[in-house]
Each structure stands twice: as C-alpha cells, then as structure tokens.
Design a protein around this motif. Structure first.
Motif, PDB file in Angstrom:
ATOM      1  N   ASN A   1      15.850 -38.784 -21.179  1.00 37.55           N
ATOM      2  CA  ASN A   1      14.860 -39.087 -20.149  1.00 37.55           C
ATOM      3  C   ASN A   1      13.642 -39.750 -20.783  1.00 37.55           C
ATOM      4  O   ASN A   1      13.099 -39.247 -21.779  1.00 37.55           O
TER       5      ASN A   1
ATOM      6  N   ALA B   1      19.279 -33.763  -6.872  1.00 37.05           N
ATOM      7  CA  ALA B   1      18.592 -32.486  -7.085  1.00 37.05           C
ATOM      8  C   ALA B   1      18.027 -32.409  -8.499  1.00 37.05           C
ATOM      9  O   ALA B   1      16.891 -31.955  -8.701  1.00 37.05           O
ATOM     10  N   ARG B   2      18.781 -32.891  -9.482  1.00 37.62           N
ATOM     11  CA  ARG B   2      18.312 -32.859 -10.872  1.00 37.62           C
ATOM     12  C   ARG B   2      17.099 -33.777 -11.061  1.00 37.62           C
ATOM     13  O   ARG B   2      16.134 -33.422 -11.699  1.00 37.62           O
ATOM     14  N   ASP B   3      17.181 -34.980 -10.464  1.00 33.99           N
ATOM     15  CA  ASP B   3      16.061 -35.928 -10.571  1.00 33.99           C
ATOM     16  C   ASP B   3      14.786 -35.343  -9.965  1.00 33.99           C
ATOM     17  O   ASP B   3      13.698 -35.482 -10.519  1.00 33.99           O
ATOM     18  N   SER B   4      14.925 -34.709  -8.811  1.00 34.94           N
ATOM     19  CA  SER B   4      13.752 -34.142  -8.142  1.00 34.94           C
ATOM     20  C   SER B   4      13.131 -33.036  -8.982  1.00 34.94           C
ATOM     21  O   SER B   4      11.905 -32.906  -9.064  1.00 34.94           O
ATOM     22  N   ALA B   5      13.980 -32.250  -9.652  1.00 33.86           N
ATOM     23  CA  ALA B   5      13.478 -31.153 -10.473  1.00 33.86           C
ATOM     24  C   ALA B   5      12.800 -31.668 -11.743  1.00 33.86           C
ATOM     25  O   ALA B   5      11.868 -31.039 -12.247  1.00 33.86           O
ATOM     26  N   GLU B   6      13.252 -32.829 -12.236  1.00 33.65           N
ATOM     27  CA  GLU B   6      12.737 -33.344 -13.511  1.00 33.65           C
ATOM     28  C   GLU B   6      11.548 -34.274 -13.353  1.00 33.65           C
ATOM     29  O   GLU B   6      10.891 -34.612 -14.327  1.00 33.65           O
ATOM     30  N   GLN B   7      11.317 -34.753 -12.131  1.00 30.51           N
ATOM     31  CA  GLN B   7      10.252 -35.749 -11.948  1.00 30.51           C
ATOM     32  C   GLN B   7       8.883 -35.140 -12.199  1.00 30.51           C
ATOM     33  O   GLN B   7       8.586 -34.050 -11.846  1.00 30.51           O
TER      34      GLN B   7
ATOM     35  N   PRO C   1      13.920 -40.360 -14.198  1.00 30.90           N
ATOM     36  CA  PRO C   1      14.213 -39.750 -12.899  1.00 30.90           C
ATOM     37  C   PRO C   1      13.652 -40.564 -11.739  1.00 30.90           C
ATOM     38  O   PRO C   1      12.572 -41.150 -11.831  1.00 30.90           O
ATOM     39  N   ARG C   2      14.433 -40.623 -10.673  1.00 37.30           N
ATOM     40  CA  ARG C   2      14.071 -41.320  -9.441  1.00 37.30           C
ATOM     41  C   ARG C   2      13.733 -42.792  -9.702  1.00 37.30           C
ATOM     42  O   ARG C   2      12.681 -43.289  -9.314  1.00 37.30           O
TER      43      ARG C   2
ATOM     44  N   THR D   1      19.058 -43.880 -11.803  1.00 39.87           N
ATOM     45  CA  THR D   1      19.696 -42.749 -11.125  1.00 39.87           C
ATOM     46  C   THR D   1      21.118 -43.114 -10.690  1.00 39.87           C
ATOM     47  O   THR D   1      22.038 -42.288 -10.774  1.00 39.87           O
TER      48      THR D   1
END
Length: 200
Positions: free
Chosen positions: A32, A194-200, A8-9, A13
C-alpha cells in the motif's frame, strides 16, 4: 514474487479485485502506497517505483507493468489457470484484448471527460461518445450475462469498475445495469471494497 503497488480506493482497486478473483492473494505481494488525490490530500509515495508515482504498478523481477489494461493482460497470461483471461491461441483472445484496449483508450477517457464536463467535437471524432460506448456494451450483452459469454472474465471486472465509483454515470439500460450488478455482487469485489474502506 510479483509486487503490486496499490492505493486504497483508487484505480488500483480494480487490479486488487482481479488478484482476489484469480485466487492469487498468496502469490502477489501487495504494498500500500499513497498517491496524490484530487482533493489535495495525500501525495506521492517515495516507495512507489512507478515513474509518475501512480497506481496500479506491478513489478515482477526486472519486469515492470503499468496501466490497468496491461496489468490485466499480464496477470491473466501469467496465471492462466484462473480462467479469467483468454490466452494466446484462444478463440476469444482478440475479443479479450479488444475490450481491454477499448476500456483504456475509449471508455475511461470518455467517462472522465463527461465527469469533468468537457466537450468538444474533436473528442467525439477521436473517442466517440458515451452513447456509443453504452451501445457497444448493450450489443455485447444482448442474450448473454457477460461481455465474452456465460462466465465472468477479467474484462467484465475492469469495464464494470468505474460504475462502482461513478454510479451516476450508469446508463439507463436494463442489460447494462444487470451486468454491473452481477459484477458488483461478486465476493471478490465486496471483500476488496471492505478492505479498502478499512485501510483508507
């Protein structure tokens, strides 16, 4: 099923966005993993088969693909029905590949060197400079909304991606800024961010 190794990020991405944009979420397995970060946090993940533990990395049976430009070409060739690539024989195949290699070999190195405040005449002789890159983008976008014409393609997603991370690097050119905004406004870009931010 092809497997994409993603952190993520990170640079991967942009490939996850491409997968989403192509409608391949149910046809690509995403794993991931962690990667070494510039701030010293995290580290290489033993589950990542990339020889340098980098991302993105794609495995497809016995075939392995690394480097974003190569992944873009591979995925758009393997799943041509998305219309985001330019298959062999297409009138824009050369332009499509040229933008992919230009990004990987010229644009991204220059953005990183500029961010790191590294300058040397040999770099300009080899890679050009950011003004030349921005002039090339502006020339391509003159009279059309995307690099290859009226519709968004995989090259637009890739070449606009660094400005999501480095907004200060965005040139003060209206056509380029409008193009970056068009690309950033795509549903796939927003969904993956949004998914990356939630998973970071």
């Amino acid at each position: 099923m092809p497997t994409l190794y993603h952190a993520p990020r990170s640079r991967s991405t942009s490939i996850l966005i491409l997968v989403e944009e192509m409608g391949l979420a149910d046809r690509i397995d995403v794993v991931n993993v962690t990667v070494s970060r510039q701030d010293g946090s995290s580290g290489p993940d033993p589950r990542n088969p990339h020889p340098e533990k980098k991302v993105p990395y794609l495995t497809d049976g016995n075939d392995h693909v690394r480097e974003r430009g190569a992944l873009v070409a591979y995925l758009t060739d393997r799943f041509p029905e998305s219309g985001l690539g330019r298959p062999v024989g297409h009138a824009q195949r050369g332009a499509f590949l040229s933008w992919l290699f230009y990004y990987q070999g010229v644009m991204e190195p220059l953005l990183v060197l500029d961010w790191a405040k590294i300058d040397h005449p040999a770099l300009h002789a080899t890679f050009r400079d950011l003004d030349a890159v921005f002039a090339r983008l502006a020339e391509a976008l003159d009279g059309q909304p995307y690099l290859l014409g009226g519709g968004c393609s995989a090259v637009d997603l890739l070449l606009s991606s660094p400005f999501q991370w480095l907004p200060d690097a965005m040139p003060e050119h209206p056509a380029i800024q409008a193009w970056i905004s068009r690309c950033a406004d795509r549903p796939a870009v927003k969904a993956i961010a949004a998914r990356d931010s939630a998973e970071q």
